[in-house]
Design a protein around this motif. Structure first.
Motif, PDB file in Angstrom:
ATOM      1  N   MET A  42       1.039  -1.188   0.121  1.00 47.14           N
ATOM      2  CA  MET A  42      -0.139   0.013  -0.014  1.00 47.14           C
ATOM      3  C   MET A  42       0.825   1.124  -0.094  1.00 47.14           C
ATOM      4  O   MET A  42       0.548   2.112  -0.726  1.00 47.14           O
ATOM      5  N   ASP A  43       1.994   1.156   0.635  1.00 43.10           N
ATOM      6  CA  ASP A  43       2.870   2.371   0.879  1.00 43.10           C
ATOM      7  C   ASP A  43       3.518   2.560  -0.607  1.00 43.10           C
ATOM      8  O   ASP A  43       3.484   3.782  -1.084  1.00 43.10           O
ATOM      9  N   LEU A  44       3.859   1.621  -1.374  1.00 44.16           N
ATOM     10  CA  LEU A  44       4.141   1.531  -2.760  1.00 44.16           C
ATOM     11  C   LEU A  44       3.110   2.216  -3.738  1.00 44.16           C
ATOM     12  O   LEU A  44       3.430   2.950  -4.598  1.00 44.16           O
ATOM     13  N   ILE A  45       1.907   1.638  -3.706  1.00 41.70           N
ATOM     14  CA  ILE A  45       0.778   2.080  -4.471  1.00 41.70           C
ATOM     15  C   ILE A  45       0.568   3.633  -4.180  1.00 41.70           C
ATOM     16  O   ILE A  45       0.279   4.370  -5.258  1.00 41.70           O
ATOM     17  N   GLY A  46       0.517   3.922  -2.978  1.00 36.42           N
ATOM     18  CA  GLY A  46       0.039   5.169  -2.533  1.00 36.42           C
ATOM     19  C   GLY A  46      -1.081   5.133  -1.490  1.00 36.42           C
ATOM     20  O   GLY A  46      -2.490   4.348  -2.112  1.00 36.42           O
ATOM     21  N   LEU A  47      -1.444   5.500  -0.638  1.00 34.87           N
ATOM     22  CA  LEU A  47      -2.682   5.236   0.286  1.00 34.87           C
ATOM     23  C   LEU A  47      -3.796   6.136   0.055  1.00 34.87           C
ATOM     24  O   LEU A  47      -4.804   5.616   0.031  1.00 34.87           O
ATOM     25  N   ASP A  48      -3.562   7.097  -0.850  1.00 28.84           N
ATOM     26  CA  ASP A  48      -4.595   7.997  -1.497  1.00 28.84           C
ATOM     27  C   ASP A  48      -5.248   7.057  -2.569  1.00 28.84           C
ATOM     28  O   ASP A  48      -6.336   7.067  -2.662  1.00 28.84           O
ATOM     29  N   VAL A  49      -4.290   6.364  -3.600  1.00 29.95           N
ATOM     30  CA  VAL A  49      -4.857   5.585  -4.566  1.00 29.95           C
ATOM     31  C   VAL A  49      -5.627   4.317  -3.647  1.00 29.95           C
ATOM     32  O   VAL A  49      -6.883   3.903  -4.471  1.00 29.95           O
ATOM     33  N   CYS A  50      -5.008   3.680  -2.757  1.00 28.99           N
ATOM     34  CA  CYS A  50      -6.024   2.687  -2.217  1.00 28.99           C
ATOM     35  C   CYS A  50      -7.174   2.982  -1.755  1.00 28.99           C
ATOM     36  O   CYS A  50      -8.060   2.362  -1.721  1.00 28.99           O
ATOM     37  N   HIS A  51      -7.067   4.351  -1.002  1.00 25.90           N
ATOM     38  CA  HIS A  51      -8.391   4.738  -0.549  1.00 25.90           C
ATOM     39  C   HIS A  51      -9.494   5.101  -1.635  1.00 25.90           C
ATOM     40  O   HIS A  51     -10.788   4.418  -1.427  1.00 25.90           O
ATOM     41  N   HIS A  52      -8.995   5.636  -2.878  1.00 30.64           N
ATOM     42  CA  HIS A  52     -10.077   5.732  -4.057  1.00 30.64           C
ATOM     43  C   HIS A  52     -10.374   4.427  -4.388  1.00 30.64           C
ATOM     44  O   HIS A  52     -11.482   4.268  -4.755  1.00 30.64           O
ATOM     45  N   ILE A  53      -9.506   3.340  -4.334  1.00 27.91           N
ATOM     46  CA  ILE A  53      -9.891   1.999  -5.126  1.00 27.91           C
ATOM     47  C   ILE A  53     -10.943   1.459  -4.224  1.00 27.91           C
ATOM     48  O   ILE A  53     -11.950   0.970  -4.653  1.00 27.91           O
ATOM     49  N   GLY A  54     -10.727   1.461  -2.924  1.00 31.98           N
ATOM     50  CA  GLY A  54     -11.714   1.175  -1.990  1.00 31.98           C
ATOM     51  C   GLY A  54     -13.086   1.564  -2.013  1.00 31.98           C
ATOM     52  O   GLY A  54     -13.980   1.073  -1.887  1.00 31.98           O
ATOM     53  N   ASP A  55     -13.195   2.884  -2.216  1.00 34.96           N
ATOM     54  CA  ASP A  55     -14.449   3.474  -2.401  1.00 34.96           C
ATOM     55  C   ASP A  55     -15.035   3.093  -3.645  1.00 34.96           C
ATOM     56  O   ASP A  55     -16.223   2.811  -3.730  1.00 34.96           O
ATOM     57  N   VAL A  56     -14.331   2.998  -4.611  1.00 34.41           N
ATOM     58  CA  VAL A  56     -14.941   2.341  -6.010  1.00 34.41           C
ATOM     59  C   VAL A  56     -15.532   1.011  -5.834  1.00 34.41           C
ATOM     60  O   VAL A  56     -16.587   0.763  -6.404  1.00 34.41           O
ATOM     61  N   ILE A  57     -14.852   0.039  -5.184  1.00 31.71           N
ATOM     62  CA  ILE A  57     -15.135  -1.170  -5.108  1.00 31.71           C
ATOM     63  C   ILE A  57     -16.493  -1.311  -4.132  1.00 31.71           C
ATOM     64  O   ILE A  57     -17.198  -2.052  -4.325  1.00 31.71           O
ATOM     65  N   TYR A  58     -16.274  -0.649  -2.976  1.00 29.99           N
ATOM     66  CA  TYR A  58     -17.419  -0.590  -2.179  1.00 29.99           C
ATOM     67  C   TYR A  58     -18.654   0.073  -2.651  1.00 29.99           C
ATOM     68  O   TYR A  58     -19.738  -0.462  -2.374  1.00 29.99           O
TER      69      TYR A  58
END
Length: 311
Positions: A42-58
């Motif tokens: 997640m640090d490599l991807i970017g936590l902001d990107v992970c947060h956005h991914i989670g929002d979209v999937i959810y």
């Protein structure tokens, strides 16, 4: 890659204090054989990107397992975005740097291995532990007959019950002696301050009650080696002392293995994260979501991810 539910569950474990960040990453990188641990990923991807991914999937699944955790949201709000900002779950040498540097959460160095250990039980695992401890220069007593004289454990700093599992899986009884009886006697025979553990399925809380040594009894789970090494998990209770954990970590290091310490619960860390989210990956495939295939040494199943859809 993997499902976002796996990453979210990893953050939940960390947020609840179930396991440290380093041990969490070690559990999945070494124990499960993944290319990197979930926090490093997640640090490599970017936590902001992970947060956005989670929002979209959810927004598509409406499954709470895919909703971004409050911890992730707070870190993004604080500007802790991972490598890109120089700080995420880990601290880096600077923005966009890959070198991890020490911070307040960095673990302390390991102590020296115990001077003496005792292995109780017969079988392949017991023999392997004896051989590896002896190769590391640790004085090792092997009490093969758990029904016999246990006086040899009286000088050990660490006592490990390693009886073989039953040949018939439908039977709970180990090949040697009932674990309850054995640990009650070990509590009487081991020297004061000695750490008591088992490699067999058992509750650390139950065993500590049997031994009368609430601070010194814990459980070990030995995982098969992967290309990154071997993990031995240590399950502790709220009463387990720091000393018992330190002794276990040092002993596991002497075995040339990686220790992962967590609260004692079903599946500890490796299986508790891996099994549900292999199921989650299968469910994603069943729903027709895009997949990326990565095999692990423990599993040949593809892990599913909807992340391609976001590119």
């Amino acid at each position: 890659m993997t499902s976002f539910g796996y990453l979210n569950s990893s953050m939940t474990m960390l947020e609840q204090g179930h396991v440290s960040r380093e041990d969490l990453d070690t559990a999945m990188r070494v124990g499960a054989g993944l290319p990197m641990g979930p926090l490093t990923l997640m640090d490599l991807i970017g936590l902001d990107v992970c947060h956005h991914i989670g929002d979209v999937i959810y927004s598509h699944s409406r499954d709470r397992v895919h909703a971004p955790s409050s911890m992730l949201e707070q870190m993004v709000s604080a500007g802790r975005l991972g490598r890109k900002s120089g700080r995420g779950f880990y601290t880096y040498a600077g923005p966009n740097k890959g070198q991890v540097v020490e911070d307040a959460s960095t673990p302390t160095p390991l102590m020296a291995a115990p001077s003496a250990v005792a292995i109780v039980g017969a079988g392949e695992i017991a023999d392997d532990l004896v051989a590896r401890f002896e190769a590391a220069g640790v004085a090792t007593q092997h009490v093969e007959d758990a029904n016999g004289d246990l006086s040899a454990v009286s000088q050990a700093e660490l006592v490990i019950e390693a009886q073989g599992e039953p040949v018939d899986p439908s039977q709970d009884q180990l090949t040697g002696r009932d674990a309850d009886e054995l640990f009650a006697e070990l509590g009487r025979k081991a020297k004061a301050g000695a750490v008591l553990s088992t490699i067999n399925p058992a509750s650390a809380a139950a065993l500590s009650a049997l031994t009368g040594r609430l601070a010194e009894t814990l459980v070990w789970r030995i995982h098969a080696p992967t290309q990154s090494g071997q993990v031995i998990e240590v399950g502790k209770t709220v009463a387990t002392s720091d000393k018992a954990v330190v002794v276990s970590r040092a002993a596991i290091a002497a075995l040339d293995a990686h220790s992962v310490v967590s609260r004692d619960r079903t599946g500890l860390v490796v299986d508790a994260l891996l099994m549900p989210h292999l199921n989650d990956a299968v469910r994603m495939v069943d729903q027709g979501m895009p997949v990326l295939k990565i095999s692990t040494p423990r599993f040949s199943l593809a892990w599913a991810t909807p992340w391609d859809r976001l590119r």
